[in-house]
Design an enzyme around this catalytic site. Structure first.
Site, PDB file in Angstrom:
ATOM      1  CD1 TRP A  60       0.134  -7.291   4.839  1.00  0.00           C
ATOM      2  CD2 TRP A  60       1.952  -6.862   3.618  1.00  0.00           C
ATOM      3  NE1 TRP A  60       0.039  -5.986   4.405  1.00  0.00           N
ATOM      4  CE2 TRP A  60       1.146  -5.696   3.649  1.00  0.00           C
ATOM      5  CE3 TRP A  60       3.153  -6.831   2.900  1.00  0.00           C
ATOM      6  CZ2 TRP A  60       1.500  -4.511   3.006  1.00  0.00           C
ATOM      7  CZ3 TRP A  60       3.502  -5.654   2.244  1.00  0.00           C
ATOM      8  CH2 TRP A  60       2.675  -4.512   2.301  1.00  0.00           C
ATOM      9  CG  ASN A  62      -1.140  -2.917   5.881  1.00  0.00           C
ATOM     10  OD1 ASN A  62      -1.418  -4.090   5.640  1.00  0.00           O
ATOM     11  ND2 ASN A  62      -2.079  -1.975   5.896  1.00  0.00           N
ATOM     12  CG  ASP A  63      -2.571   0.888   7.730  1.00  0.00           C
ATOM     13  OD1 ASP A  63      -1.580   0.864   6.986  1.00  0.00           O
ATOM     14  OD2 ASP A  63      -3.689   1.305   7.362  1.00  0.00           O
ATOM     15  CD  GLN A  79      -5.641  -3.526   8.423  1.00  0.00           C
ATOM     16  OE1 GLN A  79      -6.103  -3.611   7.294  1.00  0.00           O
ATOM     17  NE2 GLN A  79      -6.318  -3.902   9.499  1.00  0.00           N
ATOM     18  CD1 TRP A  87      -2.820  -4.878   2.307  1.00  0.00           C
ATOM     19  CD2 TRP A  87      -4.111  -5.895   0.802  1.00  0.00           C
ATOM     20  NE1 TRP A  87      -4.126  -4.548   2.593  1.00  0.00           N
ATOM     21  CE2 TRP A  87      -4.943  -5.166   1.681  1.00  0.00           C
ATOM     22  CE3 TRP A  87      -4.707  -6.626  -0.232  1.00  0.00           C
ATOM     23  CZ2 TRP A  87      -6.324  -5.136   1.560  1.00  0.00           C
ATOM     24  CZ3 TRP A  87      -6.087  -6.616  -0.353  1.00  0.00           C
ATOM     25  CH2 TRP A  87      -6.883  -5.859   0.536  1.00  0.00           C
ATOM     26  CB  SER A 120      -7.002   0.675   9.623  1.00  0.00           C
ATOM     27  OG  SER A 120      -5.841   0.132   9.034  1.00  0.00           O
ATOM     28  CD  GLU A 245      -5.353   4.681   2.988  1.00  0.00           C
ATOM     29  OE1 GLU A 245      -5.955   3.687   2.547  1.00  0.00           O
ATOM     30  OE2 GLU A 245      -4.110   4.765   3.003  1.00  0.00           O
TER      31      GLU A 245
END
Length: 540
Positions: A60, A62-63, A79, A87, A120, A245
Site C-alpha cells: 500500500w 498513499n500521500d 506513506q 492502509w 505525512s 490535510e
C-alpha cells in the site's frame, strides 16, 4: 571439499542471520537504520501497473511526503504500509530520481516507534545548520512529520497526533530519530497533522504550515526543534466539505509581470468538485506571520477537477537556477482507494507537474504543466490537421497497441456558429471499453466519463464517481488539450493547464485507440492533433 562446502554454508547462514537481526532492530529502535541492501529488480508488468507513473514495488501507498532535492537527486518519500495492500501502520517509503521519470527504490526511511505511526510531512536541507544535526559544509536533510499514536486514538483522546523530526547526513539513506520528539506537542486538536516546512528568508526563520481540523496553523522556528505559533487561516475561507490535510505554502511569480503572490495548497478529505477527496488552493499574501487570501472567502479554487489527485505538495530546495515549483499528488481517492482491482500493489502518483500563476479574465489562477523531463520521453511525430465529423475519426497511432502515449489536440472554436456543439475525444480498445472526454460549447464545461473504461464493479463509490465535470476557465477561441494516457490513468490538461482532470480506470486491455467526433454540427474544421508514444520509466 565437504569441509570447504560446510564452511561456506556456515558463513552464509551467519551473514543471513546478521542481516535478519539488523532488519528486526530497525523496526523497533528509534536510532536504527535500514541497511542499503540491493532492492530486487521488479518487472513492473502486473495487470493495471503504470508504466510512466511512480508506484510502490508492492503493498500500500498513499500521500507523497518529504519531497526534497539534494545533490542531484529528487527524493520522494511516501506513506507506506509494507504488510498489506490496504492502509495500515504508516511508514515512510523512499525513492530517488535524477530526472523525475526513472526511479530507484530505496529501503524504508522511517518506521513507527513508541511515539506512533509516521504520518505525512516534509523534508528540508538545513543549509545553515540551524539544527546542529550536520554542518554548513555537510548540511543535514531533516524530515518533519506527524506522529499518530494509535493507543491515544483508541482511548479517544484529542492529543494523539504530534510533530516529530528525524535527520540524515548521508543523502537520505539512513535516518536518526531526534531523541526529544515530539518537537510540537498537541494542545487538544484531534486532527493535527501534515507539517510542510520552508525557510522564510525575510524573517530568517523556518515556517511550518500544519493542518488542524478544517483550517491551518502557521508556526516558526529558529532551529527546527522549537516552534512558536504565529496565526491561523481558514475559519471562513474556501471549502470545508471534509477535514483539511497536506497543506503547502510557497511564493510564485505572476507570469509576465514583476509581481509575486503566495500560494496555499490544502487537500480536503471529502467534498471535492466531483465528490470525495481533492485539493484546493488560495492566492494571497504572506508576511512571515499571517496569510491573507486575495479572493472572495467563499471562492473555492481547485488544482485538479478530476477525482484522482490528492494530497499533492511541492518539492523543497529546487535550485534557484532551475526556478521551478514542481508538484506531485497521490493518484487515487479515499472513497475507493482501498478497493481498486490491483493485487500485489496499490496506488500510484500523478506525473510531476510545474505550477505557474497567470492573470486571467476571472483573476489570478494556477496552471499545471507536465515537467519537461516527461516530455523528453515523447517520440517525435508530425501534427496532422483535419476536419472532424459526426463519424469517429481515428487518430494515427503506433503500429502496436501501446500502454503509454500523449495527445496534443487543438480545436478552433471560432469557426463554429452552432452553440450546441459538443466535441468528443474517445480512448478505446478492441474489447469495446472506452473513456470519453467531451467539451460542451453551450455550457463551457468538460465531461470525463470512465463508466465504460473497464472494471467498475469493485466499488459502489467508484461507479458513482465515473462521470466527472469541470468548467472551462479560458476564453480563448482555440481549445487546447494535452492528454497523457498510461495503463490505468489519464491526465488531461486543457488550455495550457488552466483546467486539469485526472482519473484512474481499470481496462482489460490498453485504451490505445484515440478518436474524435462532434455532435451539434456536421463538421468541425481544421482540428490539429499530434500523437506521441512515451518510453516507459526505468525502475531499479
Amino acid at each position: 571439499m565437504k569441509l570447504y562446502s560446510s564452511i561456506r554454508l556456515f558463513l552464509y547462514i551467519v551473514v543471513v542471520l546478521q542481516l535478519f537481526s539488523l532488519c528486526q532492530c530497525t523496526k523497533t529502535s528509534s536510532k536504527a537504520t535500514m541497511p542499503t541492501s540491493v532492492i530486487r529488480t521488479h518487472p513492473y508488468n502486473e495487470h493495471h501497473r503504470p508504466q510512466i507513473h511512480f508506484s510502490p514495488i508492492e503493498k500500500w501507498m498513499n500521500d507523497p511526503n518529504g519531497m526534497v532535492y539534494y545533490d542531484g537527486e529528487y527524493h520522494l518519500f511516501y506513506q507506506y504500509y509494507p504488510e498489506d495492500v490496504v492502509w495500515g501502520p504508516m511508514h515512510w517509503g523512499h525513492a530517488v530520481s535524477t530526472n523525475l521519470v526513472d526511479w530507484q527504490h530505496l529501503p524504508i526511511a522511517l518506521y513507527p516507534d513508541t511515539n506512533g505511526y509516521i504520518f505525512s510531512g516534509s523534508a528540508v536541507i538545513d543549509w545553515g545548520n540551524t539544527s546542529g544535526f550536520g554542518s554548513k559544509n555537510a548540511p543535514a536533510m531533516v524530515a518533519i512529520f506527524t506522529y499518530h499514536n494509535p493507543q491515544g486514538e483508541k482511548a479517544q483522546t484529542d492529543t494523539f497526533q504530534t510533530q516529530g523530526i528525524a535527520y540524515s547526513t548521508d543523502r537520505g539513506r539512513t535516518w536518526i530519530i531526534y531523541e526529544e520528539n515530539p518537537v510540537l506537542p498537541n494542545t487538544g486538536l484531534r486532527d493535527f497533522r501534515d507539517p510542510k516546512v520552508f525557510w522564510h528568508s525575510q524573517t530568517q526563520r523556518w515556517v511550518m504550515i500544519l493542518a488542524a481540523g478544517d483550517l491551518v496553523k502557521l508556526y516558526n522556528s529558529p532551529n527546527l526543534k522549537e516552534w512558536n505559533h504565529l496565526s491561523d487561516f481558514g475559519t471562513s475561507e474556501g471549502d470545508h466539505g471534509g477535514v483539511w490535510e497536506c497543506p503547502d505554502l510557497f511564493q510564485l511569480p505572476v507570469e509576465g509581470t514583476d509581481e509575486t503572490r503566495w500560494i496555499m495548497i490544502v487537500s480536503i478529505g471529502d467534498g471535492a468538485p466531483n465528490r470525495g477527496s481533492g485539493t484546493q488552493y488560495f492566492v494571497g499574501q504572506f508576511d512571515g506571520t499571517t496569510f491573507v487570501n486575495d479572493n472572495d472567502p467563499d471562492t473555492s479554487l481547485w488544482i485538479d477537477h478530476g477525482t484522482d489527485n490528492y494530497a499533492g505538495v511541492t518539492w523543497s530546495d529546487i535550485p534557484t537556477t532551475d526556478g521551478r515549483h514542481i508538484f506531485i499528488g497521490w493518484m487515487s481517492n479515499w472513497q475507493y482507494a482501498q478497493h481498486v482491482p490491483t493485487i500485489s500493489w496499490r496506488s500510484a502518483m500523478t506525473l510531476p507537474r510545474t505550477l505557474h500563476l497567470h492573470n486571467t479574465d476571472i483573476g489570478l489562477r494556477l496552471t499545471s504543466q507536465i515537467v519537461d523531463e516527461v516530455k523528453a520521453r515523447y517520440t517525435s511525430s508530425t501534427p496532422i490537421q483535419r476536419d472532424i465529423t459526426t463519424t469517429p475519426t481515428y487518430l494515427p497511432t503506433s503500429k502496436e497497441p501501446t500502454h503509454t502515449y500523449a495527445l496534443h489536440i487543438e480545436v478552433p472554436l471560432r469557426t463554429q456558429t452552432s452553440e450546441e456543439l459538443t466535441c468528443y475525444l474517445s480512448l478505446s480498445n478492441d474489447q469495446d471499453e472506452r473513456l470519453t472526454f467531451s467539451y460542451h460549447l453551450s455550457s463551457d464545461t468538460f465531461t470525463l466519463d470512465r463508466s465504460q473504461a473497464g472494471d467498475a464493479n469493485f466499488s459502489e463509490e467508484y461507479r458513482a464517481m465515473c462521470v466527472q465535470t469541470a468548467p472551462r476557465l479560458s476564453t480563448s477561441d482555440t481549445l487546447q488539450l494535452d492528454v497523457i494516457v498510461d495503463v490505468s490513468s489519464v491526465e488531461i490538461f486543457t488550455d495550457s493547464g488552466l483546467t486539469v482532470m485526472t482519473a484512474v480506470f481499470f481496462p482489460s486491455a490498453p485504451l490505445s485507440i484515440p478518436s474524435l467526433w462532434v455532435e451539434g454540427s456536421d463538421v468541425l474544421k481544421g482540428v490539429t492533433s499530434q500523437y506521441s508514444t512515451l518510453r516507459p520509466m526505468s525502475v531499479f
